[in-house]
Design an enzyme around this catalytic site. Structure first.
Site, PDB file in Angstrom:
ATOM      1  N   TYR A 146       0.811  -1.218   0.000  1.00 19.35           N
ATOM      2  CA  TYR A 146       0.000   0.000   0.000  1.00 19.35           C
ATOM      3  C   TYR A 146       0.840   1.262   0.000  1.00 19.35           C
ATOM      4  O   TYR A 146       0.459   2.255   0.585  1.00 19.35           O
ATOM      5  CB  TYR A 146      -0.956   0.006   1.197  1.00 19.35           C
TER       6      TYR A 146
ATOM      7  N   LYS B 182       7.837   4.020   4.552  1.00 12.75           N
ATOM      8  CA  LYS B 182       6.753   3.600   3.679  1.00 12.75           C
ATOM      9  C   LYS B 182       5.731   4.731   3.651  1.00 12.75           C
ATOM     10  O   LYS B 182       5.158   5.075   4.678  1.00 12.75           O
ATOM     11  CB  LYS B 182       6.139   2.316   4.242  1.00 12.75           C
TER      12      LYS B 182
ATOM     13  N   ASP C  87       1.969 -12.884   2.564  1.00 13.44           N
ATOM     14  CA  ASP C  87       2.643 -12.486   1.317  1.00 13.44           C
ATOM     15  C   ASP C  87       4.150 -12.747   1.406  1.00 13.44           C
ATOM     16  O   ASP C  87       4.961 -11.867   1.112  1.00 13.44           O
ATOM     17  CB  ASP C  87       2.347 -11.016   1.002  1.00 13.44           C
TER      18      ASP C  87
HETATM   19  C1  4QG Z   1      12.559  -1.770   3.702  1.00 15.68           C
HETATM   20  C2  4QG Z   1      16.393  -1.106   1.324  1.00 15.68           C
HETATM   21  C3  4QG Z   1      15.428  -2.106  -1.064  1.00 15.68           C
HETATM   22  C4  4QG Z   1      10.205  -2.073   3.176  1.00 15.68           C
HETATM   23  C5  4QG Z   1       8.630  -2.424   4.867  1.00 15.68           C
HETATM   24  C6  4QG Z   1      13.666  -1.574   4.503  1.00 15.68           C
HETATM   25  C7  4QG Z   1       8.914  -2.296   3.552  1.00 15.68           C
HETATM   26  C8  4QG Z   1      14.303  -1.599   2.443  1.00 15.68           C
HETATM   27  C9  4QG Z   1      15.114  -1.599   1.250  1.00 15.68           C
HETATM   28  O1  4QG Z   1      12.960  -1.775   2.432  1.00 15.68           O
HETATM   29  N1  4QG Z   1      14.741  -1.468   3.680  1.00 15.68           N
HETATM   30  C10 4QG Z   1      14.618  -2.098   0.055  1.00 15.68           C
HETATM   31  C11 4QG Z   1      17.202  -1.118   0.188  1.00 15.68           C
HETATM   32  C12 4QG Z   1      11.194  -1.973   4.132  1.00 15.68           C
HETATM   33  C13 4QG Z   1      16.710  -1.608  -1.002  1.00 15.68           C
HETATM   34  C14 4QG Z   1      10.895  -2.131   5.467  1.00 15.68           C
HETATM   35  C15 4QG Z   1      17.597  -1.621  -2.212  1.00 15.68           C
HETATM   36  C16 4QG Z   1       9.604  -2.357   5.831  1.00 15.68           C
HETATM   37  N2  4QG Z   1      17.208  -2.270  -3.292  1.00 15.68           N
HETATM   38  O2  4QG Z   1      18.647  -1.042  -2.191  1.00 15.68           O
HETATM   39 CL1  4QG Z   1       6.994  -2.723   5.376  1.00 15.68          CL
END
Ligand code: 4QG
Length: 200
Positions: free
Chosen positions: A36, A54, A153
């Site tokens: 979301y 988020k 999920d």
């Molecule tokens: C989160 C960091 C991709 C996402 C929720 C924490 C949703 C990331 C992230 O996403 N860190 C994602 C780096 C997160 C990358 C935490 C990247 C909680 N591709 O470099 Cl609900």
């Protein structure tokens, strides 16, 4: 004045009392899409600490899902394989308000990203790495299940890797507390990847 029905409807989140993130967190680049909302890298303007934020819009359309996710983050993320929860904020916007969930940054990205980059250079995850990922994901699930929450999920996109290599199961956007409405939870949500197990 924009009409904000969520301030009356919410039982759990006191929308009127939420602080603005403005003097605490600043958004940097986009790092992905959750169920979301879009996820951004962010920096604490006072401490320099990094986090993942988020950002959710159209709040009143998904208010129940947001409440469920917020409760899981607030109550259940005291586990090493779930992301730390740093707070919830309301960002006032000209057209539409944004809800910000500030979470632990997993700077090594998702397992899906990792597998894709390995494939590109002709490599794959070895058994030791797979065991590490699966074990810590299962520990996260065990913690959720002990607390009567199902994630609904589980997939590579939602299994993240921290700077230290710790595994974090994320995105409770379609998760559900089982005590809420037993019998409604056979509905199909999330990503139907797991259906492969049923079909084949
Ligand atoms: C989160 C960091 C991709 C996402 C929720 C924490 C949703 C990331 C992230 O996403 N860190 C994602 C780096 C997160 C990358 C935490 C990247 C909680 N591709 O470099 Cl609900």
């Amino acid at each position: 004045m924009v009409y904000k029905p969520y301030s009356q409807y919410s039982q759990i989140i006191k929308f009127d009392e939420l602080q603005s993130p403005d003097n605490q967190w600043e958004l940097l680049e986009s790092i992905g899409e959750g169920t979301y909302g879009e996820v951004f890298k962010a920096r604490n303007v006072q401490t320099g600490q990094y986090a993942a934020v988020k950002v959710m819009e159209s709040i009143n359309e998904v208010i129940e899902e947001i409440e469920e996710e917020y409760m899981i983050l607030r109550d259940l993320t005291n586990h090493p394989n779930l992301p730390k929860f740093f707070g919830i904020f309301m960002k006032k916007h000209n057209e539409e308000d944004q809800l910000w969930l500030v979470l632990e940054l997993c700077s090594n990205g998702s397992v899906t990203d990792l597998v894709k980059s390995l494939i590109k250079i002709g490599l794959k995850l070895d058994e030791t790495m797979i065991a590490h990922i699966i074990r810590q994901s299962l520990l996260a699930l065990e913690h959720l299940h002990k607390n009567h929450v199902m994630h609904r999920d589980v997939k590579g996109h939602n299994i993240l890797i921290t700077e230290q290599g710790t595994i974090k199961l994320v995105d409770f956007g379609v998760s559900a507390h089982l005590k809420n409405s037993v019998g409604r939870r056979n509905t199909s949500v999330g990503t139907p990847f797991w259906m492969a197990y049923v079909l084949f």
